[in-house]
Design a protein around this motif. Sequence first.
Motif, PDB file in Angstrom:
ATOM      1  N   VAL A   1     -34.438 -11.554 -59.361  1.00  0.00           N
ATOM      2  CA  VAL A   1     -33.703 -12.284 -58.340  1.00  0.00           C
ATOM      3  C   VAL A   1     -33.175 -13.684 -58.285  1.00  0.00           C
ATOM      4  N   ILE A   2     -31.802 -13.925 -58.288  1.00  0.00           N
ATOM      5  CA  ILE A   2     -31.360 -15.081 -58.583  1.00  0.00           C
ATOM      6  C   ILE A   2     -30.404 -15.301 -57.254  1.00  0.00           C
ATOM      7  N   ASN A   3     -30.963 -16.372 -56.579  1.00  0.00           N
ATOM      8  CA  ASN A   3     -30.136 -17.051 -55.103  1.00  0.00           C
ATOM      9  C   ASN A   3     -29.190 -17.986 -55.860  1.00  0.00           C
ATOM     10  N   TYR A   4     -28.095 -18.161 -55.113  1.00  0.00           N
ATOM     11  CA  TYR A   4     -27.000 -19.314 -55.497  1.00  0.00           C
ATOM     12  C   TYR A   4     -26.639 -19.641 -53.879  1.00  0.00           C
ATOM     13  N   TYR A   5     -26.355 -21.272 -54.012  1.00  0.00           N
ATOM     14  CA  TYR A   5     -25.784 -21.949 -52.877  1.00  0.00           C
ATOM     15  C   TYR A   5     -24.398 -22.225 -53.125  1.00  0.00           C
ATOM     16  N   GLY A   6     -23.408 -22.152 -52.287  1.00  0.00           N
ATOM     17  CA  GLY A   6     -22.177 -22.244 -52.429  1.00  0.00           C
ATOM     18  C   GLY A   6     -21.310 -21.972 -50.968  1.00  0.00           C
ATOM     19  N   MET A   7     -20.067 -22.448 -51.146  1.00  0.00           N
ATOM     20  CA  MET A   7     -19.294 -22.252 -49.810  1.00  0.00           C
ATOM     21  C   MET A   7     -17.672 -22.529 -50.052  1.00  0.00           C
ATOM     22  N   VAL A   8     -17.073 -22.038 -49.147  1.00  0.00           N
ATOM     23  CA  VAL A   8     -15.761 -21.734 -49.334  1.00  0.00           C
ATOM     24  C   VAL A   8     -14.779 -23.036 -49.585  1.00  0.00           C
ATOM     25  N   GLU A   9     -15.543 -23.998 -48.857  1.00  0.00           N
ATOM     26  CA  GLU A   9     -14.735 -25.168 -48.962  1.00  0.00           C
ATOM     27  C   GLU A   9     -15.055 -26.073 -50.470  1.00  0.00           C
TER      28      GLU A   9
ATOM     29  N   GLU B   1     -30.005 -20.603 -58.914  1.00  0.00           N
ATOM     30  CA  GLU B   1     -31.272 -20.906 -58.860  1.00  0.00           C
ATOM     31  C   GLU B   1     -31.952 -20.329 -60.261  1.00  0.00           C
ATOM     32  N   CYS B   2     -32.836 -21.445 -60.446  1.00  0.00           N
ATOM     33  CA  CYS B   2     -33.115 -21.025 -62.070  1.00  0.00           C
ATOM     34  C   CYS B   2     -34.586 -20.494 -61.834  1.00  0.00           C
ATOM     35  N   GLU B   3     -35.212 -20.149 -63.140  1.00  0.00           N
ATOM     36  CA  GLU B   3     -36.616 -19.360 -63.073  1.00  0.00           C
ATOM     37  C   GLU B   3     -37.902 -20.118 -62.150  1.00  0.00           C
ATOM     38  N   LYS B   4     -37.782 -21.229 -62.081  1.00  0.00           N
ATOM     39  CA  LYS B   4     -38.538 -22.099 -61.139  1.00  0.00           C
ATOM     40  C   LYS B   4     -38.352 -22.009 -59.814  1.00  0.00           C
ATOM     41  N   GLY B   5     -37.437 -21.558 -59.399  1.00  0.00           N
ATOM     42  CA  GLY B   5     -37.295 -21.443 -57.808  1.00  0.00           C
ATOM     43  C   GLY B   5     -36.266 -22.601 -57.207  1.00  0.00           C
TER      44      GLY B   5
ATOM     45  N   LYS C   1     -37.735 -11.822 -51.480  1.00  0.00           N
ATOM     46  CA  LYS C   1     -37.901 -11.494 -52.976  1.00  0.00           C
ATOM     47  C   LYS C   1     -38.861 -10.325 -53.088  1.00  0.00           C
ATOM     48  N   ASP C   2     -39.918 -10.511 -52.163  1.00  0.00           N
ATOM     49  CA  ASP C   2     -41.149  -9.523 -52.028  1.00  0.00           C
ATOM     50  C   ASP C   2     -40.579  -8.193 -51.544  1.00  0.00           C
ATOM     51  N   CYS C   3     -39.739  -8.158 -50.699  1.00  0.00           N
ATOM     52  CA  CYS C   3     -39.291  -7.175 -50.106  1.00  0.00           C
ATOM     53  C   CYS C   3     -38.033  -6.276 -50.671  1.00  0.00           C
ATOM     54  N   PHE C   4     -37.446  -7.207 -51.705  1.00  0.00           N
ATOM     55  CA  PHE C   4     -36.404  -6.684 -52.742  1.00  0.00           C
ATOM     56  C   PHE C   4     -37.141  -5.768 -53.803  1.00  0.00           C
ATOM     57  N   PHE C   5     -38.521  -6.578 -54.142  1.00  0.00           N
ATOM     58  CA  PHE C   5     -39.124  -5.985 -55.380  1.00  0.00           C
ATOM     59  C   PHE C   5     -39.972  -4.513 -54.783  1.00  0.00           C
ATOM     60  N   LYS C   6     -40.234  -4.355 -53.460  1.00  0.00           N
ATOM     61  CA  LYS C   6     -41.028  -3.118 -53.040  1.00  0.00           C
ATOM     62  C   LYS C   6     -39.953  -2.232 -52.736  1.00  0.00           C
ATOM     63  N   SER C   7     -38.788  -2.596 -52.410  1.00  0.00           N
ATOM     64  CA  SER C   7     -37.574  -1.288 -52.110  1.00  0.00           C
ATOM     65  C   SER C   7     -37.011  -0.887 -53.431  1.00  0.00           C
ATOM     66  N   THR C   8     -37.067  -1.929 -54.580  1.00  0.00           N
ATOM     67  CA  THR C   8     -36.271  -1.443 -55.727  1.00  0.00           C
ATOM     68  C   THR C   8     -37.026  -1.586 -56.971  1.00  0.00           C
TER      69      THR C   8
ATOM     70  N   GLN D   1     -34.720 -15.180 -38.131  1.00  0.00           N
ATOM     71  CA  GLN D   1     -36.042 -14.233 -38.140  1.00  0.00           C
ATOM     72  C   GLN D   1     -37.211 -14.731 -38.736  1.00  0.00           C
ATOM     73  N   LYS D   2     -37.071 -16.008 -39.153  1.00  0.00           N
ATOM     74  CA  LYS D   2     -38.488 -16.587 -39.790  1.00  0.00           C
ATOM     75  C   LYS D   2     -38.786 -15.665 -41.012  1.00  0.00           C
ATOM     76  N   ILE D   3     -37.587 -15.437 -41.987  1.00  0.00           N
ATOM     77  CA  ILE D   3     -37.894 -14.704 -43.261  1.00  0.00           C
ATOM     78  C   ILE D   3     -37.695 -15.684 -44.430  1.00  0.00           C
ATOM     79  N   THR D   4     -38.469 -15.976 -45.146  1.00  0.00           N
ATOM     80  CA  THR D   4     -38.314 -16.984 -46.129  1.00  0.00           C
ATOM     81  C   THR D   4     -37.762 -16.441 -47.270  1.00  0.00           C
ATOM     82  N   SER D   5     -37.688 -17.124 -48.441  1.00  0.00           N
ATOM     83  CA  SER D   5     -36.957 -16.604 -49.850  1.00  0.00           C
ATOM     84  C   SER D   5     -38.192 -15.785 -50.422  1.00  0.00           C
ATOM     85  N   LYS D   6     -39.241 -16.121 -50.170  1.00  0.00           N
ATOM     86  CA  LYS D   6     -40.483 -15.321 -50.971  1.00  0.00           C
ATOM     87  C   LYS D   6     -40.403 -14.132 -50.211  1.00  0.00           C
ATOM     88  N   ASP D   7     -40.390 -14.022 -48.973  1.00  0.00           N
ATOM     89  CA  ASP D   7     -40.431 -12.800 -48.097  1.00  0.00           C
ATOM     90  C   ASP D   7     -39.288 -11.653 -48.621  1.00  0.00           C
TER      91      ASP D   7
END
Length: 361
Positions: free
Chosen positions: A256-264, A272-276, A244-251, A236-242
């Motif tokens: 916001v802390i993103n994480y990367y992981g997998m069931v494997e 994700e650190c403070e610097k992104g 975070k911005d929308c989460f801020f506008k809604s709440t 949907q062409k939604i970026t990480s910045k998009d």
Amino acid sequence: MNFLTSINKIFEYEQYSLTKKEKEKLLLPYFCYLNQHHKEKCKAYRNIVNKLFKEDEIDFFRSMESIPYIPVQLFKDFELMSINKNEVFKTMLSSGTSSNNLSKIFLNKETSRLQTKVLSNILSSFLGNKRVPMLIIDCPKSIKDRSFFSVRRAATLGFSIFAKDIYFALDNDMNLDNKTIKKFEQISKGTNSLIFGFTNIVWTNFINSIFKNDINIDLSESTLIHGGGWKKLADQKITSKDFKDCFFKSTNSKNVINYYGMVEQTGSVYMECEKGFLHCSNFADILIRNESNFSINNFNQKGLIQVLSILPYSYPGYSLLTEDFGQIYGEDDCSCGRKGKYFKVFGRIPKAEIRGCSDAY
């Protein structure tokens, strides 16, 4: 070598404190052991690595770059395990829309226990050890359904170890539970509370629903932890910045802390650190490989992500070539102060497979 017991010594080091030299010296013996263990206990793994790699390349690791790997896709195609079937304590299933295209990960009690301990250790370094109210952006049945142990349920239960009290933002029809959200809003004031959810569910069922229904809530003191589901947002062409911005506008929350992981590789999450940037813990590492010839890319070059974790003992998932596109920005010098590699993920690449793997199996 009592492998699972000996890993305990890594907990003596402060998370994200190991330099490249220290980490490689500490982890390489574990990877060497895991390679031998899985070759001995899992015939399919032995056939694959013996076909894809030269013998002298897969038994004596001189660096992280020399560790053999298998495509993560194989866990969707085959049942790979390095334990006897009667030792299987838990079977993990990946997320997905087709029940015929899910990864199956077989855990014994020791591996499952180690994954939980490492996840707790990683999260504590970001969140501290204090239990606080937690809002889970999902429905109650997502963790109460014991018919299977999905990555969604596993992640929710894993992160909820930091919860003093748990609240669900959605009802079992995946609609907003306004009464519960308002209750959490009141209880969470002044508590540095937590919110957890899968990225796509947070976006689709929470953020969009708040905008659609014109709901006013203030979760400015809460921190959102989210991961997974980026493929649908990328479409949907939604970026990480998009996001975070929308989460801020809604709440009204900028935390916001993103994480990367997998069931494997459950337990080996990359926070994700403070610097992104996403960071490798003391128990894991990543490499970036060229998508054409699978050679190692230099820093600041995009390519396929190879994930390395010393946790997978009951199945041969310690070194996996993913289908994700990423880039390493540096090592030991992130301005957030954490040591180790720091990187970003840019989504899935067009699907490709390493030829010969299925034949080797």
